[in-house]
Design a protein around this motif. Structure first.
Motif, mmCIF file in Angstrom:
data_model
loop_
_atom_site.group_PDB
_atom_site.id
_atom_site.type_symbol
_atom_site.label_atom_id
_atom_site.label_comp_id
_atom_site.label_asym_id
_atom_site.label_seq_id
_atom_site.Cartn_x
_atom_site.Cartn_y
_atom_site.Cartn_z
ATOM 1 N N ASN A 291 7.511 21.474 43.205
ATOM 2 C CA ASN A 291 7.391 21.181 41.778
ATOM 3 C C ASN A 291 7.929 22.388 41.029
ATOM 4 O OD1 ASN A 291 6.039 18.749 42.177
ATOM 5 N ND2 ASN A 291 4.051 19.756 42.260
ATOM 6 N N THR B 87 9.722 23.753 37.119
ATOM 7 C CA THR B 87 10.093 23.458 35.732
ATOM 8 C C THR B 87 10.890 24.626 35.177
ATOM 9 O OG1 THR B 87 8.055 22.205 35.419
ATOM 10 C CG2 THR B 87 9.209 22.880 33.436
ATOM 11 N N PRO C 80 4.008 8.119 34.986
ATOM 12 C CA PRO C 80 4.400 9.523 35.128
ATOM 13 C C PRO C 80 3.958 10.327 33.919
ATOM 14 C CG PRO C 80 6.251 8.261 34.335
ATOM 15 C CD PRO C 80 5.133 7.274 34.559
ATOM 16 N N ASP C 81 4.070 11.644 34.037
ATOM 17 C CA ASP C 81 3.870 12.518 32.893
ATOM 18 C C ASP C 81 5.049 12.278 31.944
ATOM 19 O OD1 ASP C 81 4.221 14.744 31.170
ATOM 20 O OD2 ASP C 81 2.912 15.934 32.449
ATOM 21 N N ASP D 51 7.499 14.987 31.371
ATOM 22 C CA ASP D 51 8.482 15.135 32.451
ATOM 23 C C ASP D 51 9.633 14.156 32.266
ATOM 24 O OD1 ASP D 51 6.722 16.928 33.510
ATOM 25 O OD2 ASP D 51 6.294 15.810 35.345
ATOM 26 N N ARG E 142 8.642 19.684 49.842
ATOM 27 C CA ARG E 142 8.814 19.198 48.467
ATOM 28 C C ARG E 142 8.235 20.216 47.491
ATOM 29 N NH1 ARG E 142 10.723 14.249 47.820
ATOM 30 N NH2 ARG E 142 11.165 13.157 49.764
ATOM 31 N N VAL F 164 12.927 19.436 34.944
ATOM 32 C CA VAL F 164 11.633 19.314 35.620
ATOM 33 C C VAL F 164 11.838 18.614 36.959
ATOM 34 C CG1 VAL F 164 9.340 18.258 35.505
ATOM 35 C CG2 VAL F 164 10.390 19.171 33.432
ATOM 36 N N PHE F 165 11.322 19.213 38.017
ATOM 37 C CA PHE F 165 11.388 18.594 39.345
ATOM 38 C C PHE F 165 9.969 18.385 39.832
ATOM 39 C CE2 PHE F 165 15.133 21.437 39.019
ATOM 40 C CZ PHE F 165 16.101 20.439 38.971
ATOM 41 N N ARG F 166 9.654 17.163 40.248
ATOM 42 C CA ARG F 166 8.325 16.870 40.769
ATOM 43 C C ARG F 166 8.448 16.360 42.189
ATOM 44 N NH1 ARG F 166 6.494 19.770 37.759
ATOM 45 N NH2 ARG F 166 5.641 19.369 35.710
ATOM 46 N N SER F 167 7.830 17.060 43.113
ATOM 47 C CA SER F 167 7.776 16.635 44.512
ATOM 48 C C SER F 167 9.162 16.297 45.052
ATOM 49 C CB SER F 167 6.837 15.424 44.638
ATOM 50 O OG SER F 167 6.738 15.033 45.983
ATOM 51 N N MET F 168 10.100 17.230 44.890
ATOM 52 C CA MET F 168 11.470 16.991 45.346
ATOM 53 C C MET F 168 11.864 17.999 46.404
ATOM 54 S SD MET F 168 13.861 16.031 42.211
ATOM 55 C CE MET F 168 13.413 14.733 41.094
#
Length: 226
Positions: free
Chosen positions: A187, A189, A139-140, A143, A185, A153-157
């Motif tokens: 992304n 921040t 992952p990043d 993040d 989903r 931070v939300f990724r693909s949620m």
């Protein structure tokens, strides 16, 4: 299993909603604990290993002591380290548990300890409690450690997953009907001091069909009438 005689010596650090705390364990290990998380640890580490129990999320900077492995246990998931920094996310309401290695080396055991994986720095193991499958990704790292800087931070949620996490960070309960939430989903921040209004303004903008109002400690989400 803890023997009974040891049980009274366990200390419990519980971090309420919207807070974080740094704790130094008896061996000198530094732990940063995220909101709505509980860490159980002994007043003194005795025996062959240093074992703690986590419900929620925490970052561990483990004091090096190769003779005594440092073990973080969560339900059906444990991470063993020698001297290292890593992040564990194990909130009971989420179906995934993750271990993210920042430096050093860790052994992650899961699925009734039948499966294991040794992580290299910048790798993350995600374990799904329902399918019992684990997968490793890179992952990043910004993040993965964002929460420690107060960022979100939300990724693909999905919106539902995002709201679950926002409830831990802000002292508000969301009231909505599930069928009003799309499964798209997103992304997103949010910076360190984002207010609940700023967060909700953006969520309503990206979903395109929601509006919110805050009354007391409740945030009501409704579908905007066309």
């Amino acid at each position: 299993a803890l023997q009974n005689r040891q049980a009274p010596d366990l200390l419990q650090a519980y971090i309420p909603t919207a807070e974080m705390r740094n704790v130094t364990l008896p061996d000198g290990t530094q732990v940063m604990i995220n909101s709505r998380s509980t860490l159980l640890y002994p007043q003194q580490f005795t025996g062959n290993n240093r074992c703690v129990y986590l419900v929620g999320e925490a970052n561990f900077k483990v004091k090096r002591d190769e003779a005594h492995p440092f073990i973080v246990k969560s339900t059906d998931f444990q991470v063993t380290a020698l001297g290292t920094e890593f992040n564990v996310t194990a909130y009971p309401e989420e179906e995934e548990v993750t271990a993210t290695l920042i430096s050093g080396k860790v052994l992650v055991e899961y699925n009734g300890q039948k499966e294991q994986e040794i992580l290299k720095p910048n790798e993350q193991l995600a374990y799904n409690k329902h399918t019992r499958l684990g997968s490793v990704s890179c992952p990043d790292m910004q993040d993965a450690t964002a929460w420690q800087r107060g960022e979100v931070v939300f990724r693909s949620m999905t919106i539902e997953e995002i709201l679950t996490r926002i409830e831990r960070k802000y002292p508000y309960t969301f009231v909505y009907s599930f069928h009003s939430l799309k499964n798209d989903r997103f992304n997103l921040t949010f910076g360190q001091n984002a207010s609940i209004e700023e967060v909700m303004d953006i969520i309503c903008r990206v979903t395109g069909n929601l509006e919110y109002r805050i009354t007391g400690d409740k945030c009501y989400l409704t579908v905007r009438q066309k």
